[in-house]
Motif scaffolding. Structure first.
Motif, PDB file in Angstrom:
ATOM      1  N   ILE A 140       2.983   3.819  -9.843  1.00  0.00           N
ATOM      2  CA  ILE A 140       3.824   2.638 -10.014  1.00  0.00           C
ATOM      3  C   ILE A 140       2.986   1.375  -9.920  1.00  0.00           C
ATOM      4  O   ILE A 140       3.143   0.439 -10.705  1.00  0.00           O
ATOM      5  N   ARG A 141       2.034   1.362  -8.976  1.00  0.00           N
ATOM      6  CA  ARG A 141       1.125   0.216  -8.863  1.00  0.00           C
ATOM      7  C   ARG A 141       0.295   0.051 -10.130  1.00  0.00           C
ATOM      8  O   ARG A 141       0.071  -1.071 -10.605  1.00  0.00           O
ATOM      9  N   ALA A 142      -0.145   1.177 -10.695  1.00  0.00           N
ATOM     10  CA  ALA A 142      -0.967   1.133 -11.905  1.00  0.00           C
ATOM     11  C   ALA A 142      -0.207   0.521 -13.075  1.00  0.00           C
ATOM     12  O   ALA A 142      -0.800  -0.082 -13.975  1.00  0.00           O
ATOM     13  N   ALA A 143       1.116   0.676 -13.059  1.00  0.00           N
ATOM     14  CA  ALA A 143       1.945   0.114 -14.128  1.00  0.00           C
ATOM     15  C   ALA A 143       2.419  -1.302 -13.814  1.00  0.00           C
ATOM     16  O   ALA A 143       3.217  -1.880 -14.559  1.00  0.00           O
ATOM     17  N   GLY A 144       1.929  -1.862 -12.690  1.00  0.00           N
ATOM     18  CA  GLY A 144       2.295  -3.220 -12.324  1.00  0.00           C
ATOM     19  C   GLY A 144       3.553  -3.322 -11.486  1.00  0.00           C
ATOM     20  O   GLY A 144       4.035  -4.421 -11.201  1.00  0.00           O
ATOM     21  N   GLY A 145       4.110  -2.197 -11.065  1.00  0.00           N
ATOM     22  CA  GLY A 145       5.335  -2.206 -10.285  1.00  0.00           C
ATOM     23  C   GLY A 145       5.090  -2.521  -8.820  1.00  0.00           C
ATOM     24  O   GLY A 145       4.023  -2.223  -8.276  1.00  0.00           O
ATOM     25  N   SER A 167       0.813  -1.214   0.000  1.00  0.00           N
ATOM     26  CA  SER A 167       0.000   0.000   0.000  1.00  0.00           C
ATOM     27  C   SER A 167       0.848   1.267   0.000  1.00  0.00           C
ATOM     28  O   SER A 167       0.353   2.345  -0.324  1.00  0.00           O
ATOM     29  N   ASN A 168       2.126   1.155   0.356  1.00  0.00           N
ATOM     30  CA  ASN A 168       3.000   2.330   0.348  1.00  0.00           C
ATOM     31  C   ASN A 168       3.565   2.646  -1.035  1.00  0.00           C
ATOM     32  O   ASN A 168       4.119   3.732  -1.246  1.00  0.00           O
ATOM     33  N   ILE A 169       3.449   1.710  -1.961  1.00  0.00           N
ATOM     34  CA  ILE A 169       3.942   1.953  -3.315  1.00  0.00           C
ATOM     35  C   ILE A 169       3.096   3.052  -3.956  1.00  0.00           C
ATOM     36  O   ILE A 169       1.864   2.993  -3.921  1.00  0.00           O
ATOM     37  N   PRO A 170       3.707   4.088  -4.545  1.00  0.00           N
ATOM     38  CA  PRO A 170       2.922   5.145  -5.206  1.00  0.00           C
ATOM     39  C   PRO A 170       1.959   4.588  -6.237  1.00  0.00           C
ATOM     40  O   PRO A 170       2.276   3.617  -6.942  1.00  0.00           O
TER      41      PRO A 170
END
Length: 300
Positions: free
Chosen positions: A238-243, A232-235
């Motif tokens: 970045i999450r939207a791009a699968g990171g 949940s701390n990942i921006p």
């Protein structure tokens, strides 16, 4: 061609070591891991002998030694709390040792290894690969060539998300991994001390299974740092791009970007050792002392 043996062949970082041995033109003779999920070996050294029992691995290497087959290096990718025992094993075998981070969990373990290294022909090397990253080297040069009296404001954020398995493995056990600051933060703390100088003081605001935060006062920097394995701390972008990983270091208002350039750092580390360089035991001391202080001064 140098002969290698590997302890911890099923670990997350083991394939980087196998690749480094292969890419430097050397040979993996034998490998050990209690887990037999080591099919990755076939991609690099399908002829390597493999053992799931340490006693059989030990016996095999001793048999090779009696036959005149010298093991030049033992590579260690085992759980953190076993590193110093496996380093001692390698030294007793007459080999040099290349150990993953952290080389040990506690500063006094370093003292014992320094004494033992002096008793045997082999040397002990620690993987501190960020010191070989071109952008990190350039940053160190920039700081050293900048104003001698400047103290920099640094903000470090490193988020590398892990699934539920993480906390059920040895990595989630403070006594075995050293906790989040040691297990995922050691390279960054080593890098910061290497660039900005010795630790003067510190505060730890949080140190839980999922996250750690604090402030370091170094000779040339004030470092606010946050480490996390919580997805949940990942921006969001970045999450939207699968990171699943985010790393950021800001020096003042300038972001120091070094998200790339990691793929060959283990190979570069191995080549450095083989060429007569490498990072010895004492090189790791300041970062080991720092993460030990974080762990034992922790809140939460």
């Amino acid at each position: 061609m140098k002969n290698f043996a590997l302890i911890g062949a099923a670990g997350y970082v083991a394939p980087r070591h196998m690749k480094a041995i292969k890419d430097t033109g050397n040979n993996l003779v034998a490998a050990f891991d209690p887990s037999d999920s080591v099919g990755i070996i076939d991609s690099y050294f399908p002829e390597a002998d493999f053992f799931t029992e340490f006693e059989r691995f030990d016996r095999h290497l001793e048999k090779l030694k009696r036959k005149g087959v010298h093991i030049d290096y033992i590579s260690i990718c085992s759980p953190n709390y076993l590193h110093d025992a496996h380093i001692r094993f390698g030294l007793r075998l007459g080999a040099s040792v290349i150990c993953e981070k952290p080389i040990v969990l506690n500063p006094w373990n370093l003292d014992a290894l320094v004494e033992m290294e002096a008793e045997y022909p082999g040397n002990v090397y620690n993987i501190l690969q960020l010191r070989l990253h071109e952008r990190v080297i350039a940053l160190k040069d920039q700081i050293e060539n900048g104003p001698a009296d400047e103290v920099y404001d640094v903000n470090l954020q490193y988020y590398t998300s892990r699934g539920k398995w993480y906390h059920h493995s040895w990595k989630g056990d403070l006594a075995k991994s050293g906790g989040i600051a040691t297990n995922i933060g050691i390279h960054f703390f080593d890098m910061l001390v290497w660039i900005f100088g010795d630790l003067k003081s510190m505060e730890v605001y949080e140190h839980t299974q999922h996250q750690a935060r604090g402030l370091l006062e170094l000779e040339r920097a004030r470092v606010n740092w946050t480490l996390s394995v919580d997805y949940s701390n990942i921006p969001e972008k970045i999450r939207a791009a699968g990171g699943r990983t985010y790393r950021s270091i800001k020096i003042g208002e300038t972001e120091f970007e070094f998200s790339g350039g990691f793929d060959e750092l283990h190979t570069r580390s191995y080549q450095d050792v083989i060429d007569g360089g490498g990072f010895r035991i004492e090189e790791a001391r300041k970062a080991i002392e720092l993460v030990h202080a974080v762990r034992n001064g922790a809140m939460g």
